[in-house]
Design a protein around this motif. Structure first.
Motif, PDB file in Angstrom:
ATOM      1  N   ASP A  13      -5.658   0.140  10.338  1.00  0.00           N
ATOM      2  CA  ASP A  13      -5.081   0.539   9.054  1.00  0.00           C
ATOM      3  C   ASP A  13      -6.010   0.222   7.889  1.00  0.00           C
ATOM      4  OD1 ASP A  13      -2.903   1.396  10.470  1.00  0.00           O
ATOM      5  OD2 ASP A  13      -1.581  -0.266   9.881  1.00  0.00           O
ATOM      6  N   ALA A  14      -6.809  -0.837   8.031  1.00  0.00           N
ATOM      7  CA  ALA A  14      -7.733  -1.227   6.957  1.00  0.00           C
ATOM      8  C   ALA A  14      -9.087  -0.534   7.070  1.00  0.00           C
ATOM      9  CB  ALA A  14      -7.930  -2.744   6.964  1.00  0.00           C
ATOM     10  N   ALA A  17       2.890  -2.711  13.419  1.00  0.00           N
ATOM     11  CA  ALA A  17       2.760  -2.658  11.967  1.00  0.00           C
ATOM     12  C   ALA A  17       3.183  -3.995  11.365  1.00  0.00           C
ATOM     13  CB  ALA A  17       3.613  -1.526  11.402  1.00  0.00           C
ATOM     14  N   SER A  18       2.419  -4.463  10.397  1.00  0.00           N
ATOM     15  CA  SER A  18       2.731  -5.736   9.743  1.00  0.00           C
ATOM     16  C   SER A  18       2.238  -5.683   8.305  1.00  0.00           C
ATOM     17  CB  SER A  18       2.051  -6.904  10.468  1.00  0.00           C
ATOM     18  OG  SER A  18       0.657  -6.913  10.195  1.00  0.00           O
ATOM     19  N   GLY A  19       2.574  -6.731   7.545  1.00  0.00           N
ATOM     20  CA  GLY A  19       2.094  -6.830   6.174  1.00  0.00           C
ATOM     21  C   GLY A  19       0.778  -7.577   6.053  1.00  0.00           C
ATOM     22  N   VAL A  20       0.200  -7.997   7.170  1.00  0.00           N
ATOM     23  CA  VAL A  20      -1.013  -8.817   7.157  1.00  0.00           C
ATOM     24  C   VAL A  20      -2.172  -8.074   6.498  1.00  0.00           C
ATOM     25  CG1 VAL A  20      -2.760  -9.851   8.641  1.00  0.00           C
ATOM     26  CG2 VAL A  20      -0.338 -10.193   9.149  1.00  0.00           C
ATOM     27  N   ARG A  21      -2.886  -8.750   5.612  1.00  0.00           N
ATOM     28  CA  ARG A  21      -4.019  -8.163   4.880  1.00  0.00           C
ATOM     29  C   ARG A  21      -5.306  -8.788   5.427  1.00  0.00           C
ATOM     30  NH1 ARG A  21      -2.139  -6.152  -0.257  1.00  0.00           N
ATOM     31  NH2 ARG A  21      -4.132  -6.658  -1.236  1.00  0.00           N
ATOM     32  N   ASP A  69       0.815  -1.215   0.000  1.00  0.00           N
ATOM     33  CA  ASP A  69       0.000   0.000   0.000  1.00  0.00           C
ATOM     34  C   ASP A  69       0.849   1.266   0.000  1.00  0.00           C
ATOM     35  OD1 ASP A  69      -2.300  -1.521   0.034  1.00  0.00           O
ATOM     36  OD2 ASP A  69      -2.467  -1.516   2.217  1.00  0.00           O
ATOM     37  N   GLU A  70       2.038   1.211   0.594  1.00  0.00           N
ATOM     38  CA  GLU A  70       2.873   2.405   0.705  1.00  0.00           C
ATOM     39  C   GLU A  70       3.778   2.586  -0.507  1.00  0.00           C
ATOM     40  OE1 GLU A  70       5.007   2.445   4.360  1.00  0.00           O
ATOM     41  OE2 GLU A  70       3.204   2.412   5.609  1.00  0.00           O
ATOM     42  N   THR A  71       4.453   1.501  -0.938  1.00  0.00           N
ATOM     43  CA  THR A  71       5.448   1.633  -2.014  1.00  0.00           C
ATOM     44  C   THR A  71       4.887   1.326  -3.393  1.00  0.00           C
ATOM     45  OG1 THR A  71       6.173  -0.678  -1.850  1.00  0.00           O
ATOM     46  CG2 THR A  71       7.218   0.926  -0.375  1.00  0.00           C
ATOM     47  N   GLY A  72       3.777   0.585  -3.457  1.00  0.00           N
ATOM     48  CA  GLY A  72       3.237   0.179  -4.745  1.00  0.00           C
ATOM     49  C   GLY A  72       3.958  -1.003  -5.360  1.00  0.00           C
TER      50      GLY A  72
END
Length: 623
Positions: free
Chosen positions: A468-469, A321-325, A120-123
């Protein structure tokens, strides 16, 4: 002087031979050859849209930061052939359909469970290995393939420790990346494919970023090897899931002093009906669906930051903070709720003997139903009143069932120091965590069990991911799963689950140490002590995998720690210490095997004769 020259020459010769052997196994890893089936049969477990959603929905994992397009562009070490071709990845045991084509969900035309997600941040788009990679099975018989959605994988994914034989996916991936980085011709071809028109201006940055990922892969391999973290080889179809998650979260992310030896590989459990279970995991230690899925994602490689770069703890309001979706994890969970158990395909595996199956059903009621029948709870006894049905899962103590206790003991005994995280008891008490069977009083954060530590970390990760979501309180109960808390219990035992579709999930026991159901119903003395795994060739008579040697296979030795095939034994004498029932005559075992092909199958259950069943007899307990 001459002696010194000879000694140096001998050392040099040995070094050259060692490098030569290593390069040979890099070029020709010890893997089974892949042969496409004559036909691939999908059973009616769900529809095609649900299947594709499950196969290719990302969950937020990364392979040490490996980007999706990098993976597609990699070449084999001594060839221009692509590493990510379906036929080559199938040699590691990953599942492909010979007729598959690239789709919007699977643009790289990769195997089941190889998804793509954009940060989401870097694309940037990363390779995302999902739960489908490990929880989808396939069986082969007579040149035909049968896909088992939600079943047990038979791949060589987990191992991070280099072995002379090669054959593990991580080792092969690392070697392809190393040869790409250090061979300028390979790197140029790689960079041109990845960057296209941006080759000249972005090549240097790509090389820098690529080396960082390569260093992480090689660093993990070295760390796991020199610390001796995984002494029991996992081979095909197994991983020490609990140990790897603990080492990743407590060791990698907090403190190297938290690394623990993980010597208890487990098979990948099948997933149909799992949403109905009151407790999940092999040892019945977890309750909440979202927490279970977050833990799985963290273990597979979702990014997680538990400390600031300077090593200081993160403030409570900023954890973690994590990469979990979580939206994708919820989509996967609701899709799995529609998954039906696999039904025996008579057209491929042969007709059912209804007379034998009828006898088998009576024997099942006498000998198996006591532990394995689904037992719906009344509404007032459920953890979640609106979950209908909610099944009570018995957790059988290892002292009684007698199966290899290493997994349960490691989870119960290993302790970790989490003091660096800066938690206070007041902060933990505000989390949606419920400890069952635990003594009251403050937690000792310098010596916390893996189940409790992961529960609290998962709670913080979940809270942050929901924020965050943009998931508010109204949605949280649904996303958690029936409004359940993050429940934790710690028992030295293994969960006895319903056996619908069990025929499709070999090898058996939690550690995959028994190749067929017929052997599992037999005395331990009649079970194979060693057998070969990595092939999906099915034995429809004994209900299990074929066990003879084949090129590229892995020899599973049940004498090694974590691999024992003892316990769950039907034998004359007192009960306990691994003996769970009376001795079964050979004809009774064959009848039970026939019934286990159709247990719960509405096409066959009504056609079976209702034979009288003897009542369950617990038998005398061993002193």
């Amino acid at each position: 002087m001459r002696l010194l020259r000879r000694a140096l020459g001998a050392v040099l010769l040995l070094a050259v031979l060692a490098v030569g052997v290593g390069l040979y196994f890099v070029a020709y890893p010890n893997l089974p050859e892949y042969e496409a089936p004559e036909a691939l049969h999908y059973l009616e477990q769900w529809d095609a849209t649900q299947r594709q959603t499950y196969y290719y929905t990302p969950q937020g994992t990364q392979v040490k930061g490996l980007e999706y397009d990098w993976f597609r562009a990699l070449e084999l070490p001594f060839s221009r052939d692509k590493f990510a071709t379906p036929d080559y990845l199938a040699r590691f045991g990953f599942l492909v359909d010979p007729a598959q084509q690239a789709t919007a969900l699977n643009p790289g035309n990769l195997p089941v469970g190889f998804a793509r997600h954009e940060d989401d941040e870097t694309g940037r788009a990363y390779l995302d290995v999902t739960c489908a990679a490990c929880h989808t099975g396939e069986l082969r018989y007579g040149g035909q393939a049968i896909r088992i959605d939600g079943g047990a994988a038979m791949h060589s994914l987990a191992s991070t420790v280099p072995t002379l034989r090669g054959g593990a996916f991580g080792q092969a991936l690392g070697m392809s990346m190393a040869f790409t980085y250090y061979n300028p011709l390979k790197f140029r071809r790689f960079a041109e494919q990845v960057l296209g028109e941006r080759y000249e201006q972005d090549r240097a940055q790509l090389r820098h970023d690529f080396k960082q990922v390569l260093d992480r892969l090689l660093g993990t391999a070295y760390n796991d090897w020199h610390r001796g973290l995984y002494p029991t080889e996992e081979g095909f179809g197994r991983t020490d899931a609990f140990g790897r998650i603990a080492n990743s979260v407590f060791g990698d992310a907090i403190d190297p002093a938290n690394y623990r030896v993980a010597n208890a590989p487990v098979s990948y459990p099948h997933l149909w009906d799992i949403w109905k279970f009151d407790w999940v995991q092999w040892n019945g230690s977890a309750m909440q669906p979202m927490a279970r899925n977050i833990g799985e994602a963290l273990g597979v490689g979702a990014t997680l930051r538990l400390l600031h770069e300077n090593g200081q703890p993160v403030a409570e309001a900023e954890r973690y903070a994590s990469g979990v979706r979580v939206r994708d994890l919820h989509r996967l969970e609701t899709t799995l709720m529609q998954l039906a158990p696999p039904r025996w395909p008579e057209d491929v595996l042969g007709a059912i003997d209804l007379e034998q199956a009828s006898l088998g059903r009576a024997l099942y009621k006498e000998n198996c139903a006591h532990c394995h029948d689904a037992r719906p709870k009344p509404v007032d006894k459920r953890f979640a009143a609106e979950r209908d049905p909610e099944w009570r899962m018995k957790v059988i103590p290892t002292s009684f069932v007698g199966t290899d206790p290493t997994t349960a003991d490691n989870i119960a005994d290993h302790r970790f120091d989490l003091t660096r995280l800066g938690w206070t008891q007041d902060e933990l008490d505000r989390l949606n965590v419920q400890l069952y069977g635990a003594s009251s009083g403050p937690l000792d954060l310098a010596s916390l069990s893996s189940a409790k530590g992961l529960a609290y970390i998962t709670a913080y990760v979940e809270e942050r991911a929901y924020r965050d979501a943009g998931i508010g309180e109204a949605e949280r109960a649904e996303f958690d799963g029936f409004g359940l808390p993050i429940g934790v219990q710690e028992l030295r035992g293994y969960k006895a689950r319903p056996l619908d579709g069990i025929w499709a999930t070999p090898p058996f026991l939690h550690n995959g140490s028994v190749p067929t159901l017929f052997q599992l119903l037999s005395p331990v003395a009649e079970r194979q002590k060693q057998f070969w795994v990595g092939s999906r060739e099915y034995d429809p008579q004994h209900l299990g995998i074929r066990t003879e040697r084949f090129d590229g296979g892995f020899l599973l030795n049940t004498a090694i720690t974590g691999n024992s095939n003892r316990g769950h034994e039907f034998r004359a004498g007192c009960r306990g210490n691994g003996v769970i029932g009376r001795a079964l005559a050979p004809h009774e075992r064959w009848a039970l095997v026939e019934y286990l092909k159709v247990l719960g199958d509405p096409r066959f259950e009504p056609r079976l004769e209702e034979l009288p069943a003897r009542p369950h007899n617990p038998g005398p307990r061993c002193p």
